[in-house]
Design a protein around this motif. Sequence first.
Motif, mmCIF file in Angstrom:
data_model
loop_
_atom_site.group_PDB
_atom_site.id
_atom_site.type_symbol
_atom_site.label_atom_id
_atom_site.label_comp_id
_atom_site.label_asym_id
_atom_site.label_seq_id
_atom_site.Cartn_x
_atom_site.Cartn_y
_atom_site.Cartn_z
ATOM 1 N N CYS B 30 108.521 23.032 82.226
ATOM 2 C CA CYS B 30 108.006 22.194 83.219
ATOM 3 C C CYS B 30 108.538 21.224 84.132
ATOM 4 C CB CYS B 30 106.760 21.334 81.629
ATOM 5 S SG CYS B 30 105.490 21.066 83.234
ATOM 6 N N CYS B 33 106.672 17.277 83.525
ATOM 7 C CA CYS B 33 107.066 16.210 82.948
ATOM 8 C C CYS B 33 108.075 16.742 82.486
ATOM 9 C CB CYS B 33 105.782 16.552 81.501
ATOM 10 S SG CYS B 33 105.885 18.171 80.526
ATOM 11 N N CYS B 44 100.961 24.534 81.083
ATOM 12 C CA CYS B 44 102.176 23.525 79.505
ATOM 13 C C CYS B 44 101.350 23.071 78.725
ATOM 14 C CB CYS B 44 102.895 22.564 80.382
ATOM 15 S SG CYS B 44 103.925 20.741 79.416
ATOM 16 N N TYR B 46 102.362 20.667 77.173
ATOM 17 C CA TYR B 46 102.413 18.698 76.334
ATOM 18 C C TYR B 46 101.587 18.336 77.743
ATOM 19 C CZ TYR B 46 106.071 19.691 73.751
ATOM 20 O OH TYR B 46 106.847 20.153 73.020
ATOM 21 N N CYS B 47 100.881 18.696 79.519
ATOM 22 C CA CYS B 47 100.655 17.989 80.244
ATOM 23 C C CYS B 47 99.754 18.601 81.415
ATOM 24 C CB CYS B 47 101.872 17.545 81.444
ATOM 25 S SG CYS B 47 102.486 18.653 82.425
HETATM 26 ZN ZN LIG Z 1 104.362 19.737 81.574
#
Ligand SMILES: [Zn+2]
Lengths: 384, 126
Positions: B30, B33, B44, B46-47
Amino acid sequence: MHRDKNAYIVGAWEHPARKAPDKSVVRLHAECAAGALADAGLTKDDVDAYFCAGDAPGLGPLTMIDFLNLKVRHCDSTDIGGSAPLLHIAHAAQAIAGGKCNVALITLAGRPHSGWIAPELNPTQPDMMWEMPVRHTTVDIYAMCARRHMHEYGTTSEQLAWIKVAASHHAQYNPHAMLRKVVTVEDVLSSPMVSDPLHRLDCCVTSDGGGAVVVTRPEIAKSLKRPRVKVIGAGEAVQGQFAGAVELTASAARQSGAIAFAEAGVEPSDVRYASIYDSFTITVLIALEDLGFCEKGMGGRLVADGNLISGIGRLPFNTDGGGLCSSHPARRGGITKVIEAVRQLRGEAHPAVQVKDCTLALAHGTGMLLGTRHSSVTLIFERE
Amino acid sequence: MAGTEFIENSPETKPFWDATAAGLFVLPWCRQCQRTHWYPRGVCPYCLSTALDWRESPGEGEIHSFSVNRMRKEPYVLAYVALSEGPIMLGNVVDGDPATLSIGRKVKVVFKPTSGGPPIPFFAVR
Ligand SMILES: [Zn+2]
């Protein structure tokens, strides 16, 4: 949840069949529905809410409400695997508290023993393309959880075996249980290795059958003749692979348990009886730790030496024999966990396994696969 | 098999399978992040950024846990492998004696051909 609005379980019925080759899945659902309503002293026409999960064919409630010819104003078919009926009870209680319905019927049934139609693989499911090519079965995934738990905490196969031993001690008194023979730790360890480190006797049975539960508002529960079982706490959570930060030794029960205990205002030490989802022995051990019955990693010591056996141990569990010995209808053990907890709270368990003064009980479900994606639902019940 | 119907329905993953066809193992990265993840999904986890690159990986890691299925004629090994980049990935360990495996054992991605689809990553003991 406001205590005055807490819902009650007024009807609970488990299908006695373990092999039902001559009955359809929907017929089994219907027999369970009739059984639970009769148990409650209610009729089909009293039902105004219906809940089912993926074990019901067709489009869930749409198919089943038509088949059962119900007239409802609320329905829910959230499918999170074998723990779904516990989630349905929690959601029924919320709907009742919110004034959306009065009498909720929840059914689960299936006939995997007599004929299993596997759910179709959907190629849009994003995880499938990474897991389908990998040769594995359900037990292989759980076996990885067991091995990691052994690695991190020194848990042994002997300790896991005690969970089966305890279940078998209870199953000997259940005339409907598939496995009624009392087994020893040695029996478990000498049973064939299915997926190392899990043996055949670390696994649950496969059975036909099912069960149903009826949940109502307090006013209706108080008008019925049955002992009253109040839902005082409910928690739910889902855990996946955390984008690659996989946790094999801890489950979503950490969250579902904490929520349920906080809502009920009780502690694990207050629980007199626990129904714990037992697809495999390791499923029980990890849930007991995550629910707070012992510290993380100490589950092996908690379950050893008969500590889960009613009348002997500190924490009697699955006194019907559970999925490990009695039944695992539709490959989903959620509803039977609730039904045995209700029997215990009513004082209607087999006298040999009935917990004395059973005023507070817990039922916990683990849906789908502990090591990849699973759900945890925890319910806490109080006898009134 | 990672059948073509799966890839058609997840077009974002096609570069991964194109890479395996070329004998390369790649991981999503990514840009927003600065993290990698498993499994690849085109967004992604995570984000939720879709600004993802594919980064070539040596495919090295160690066994996080494993099981040995003994119900078949030939036992097979399922494992979670902690890749050196961080993510833990599901796969089969396809060579060697299962009795010699242990948690922490170093393994490496190898590709196995499939019928009708691109090669899929498995693990071999290093
Ligand atoms: Zn990310």
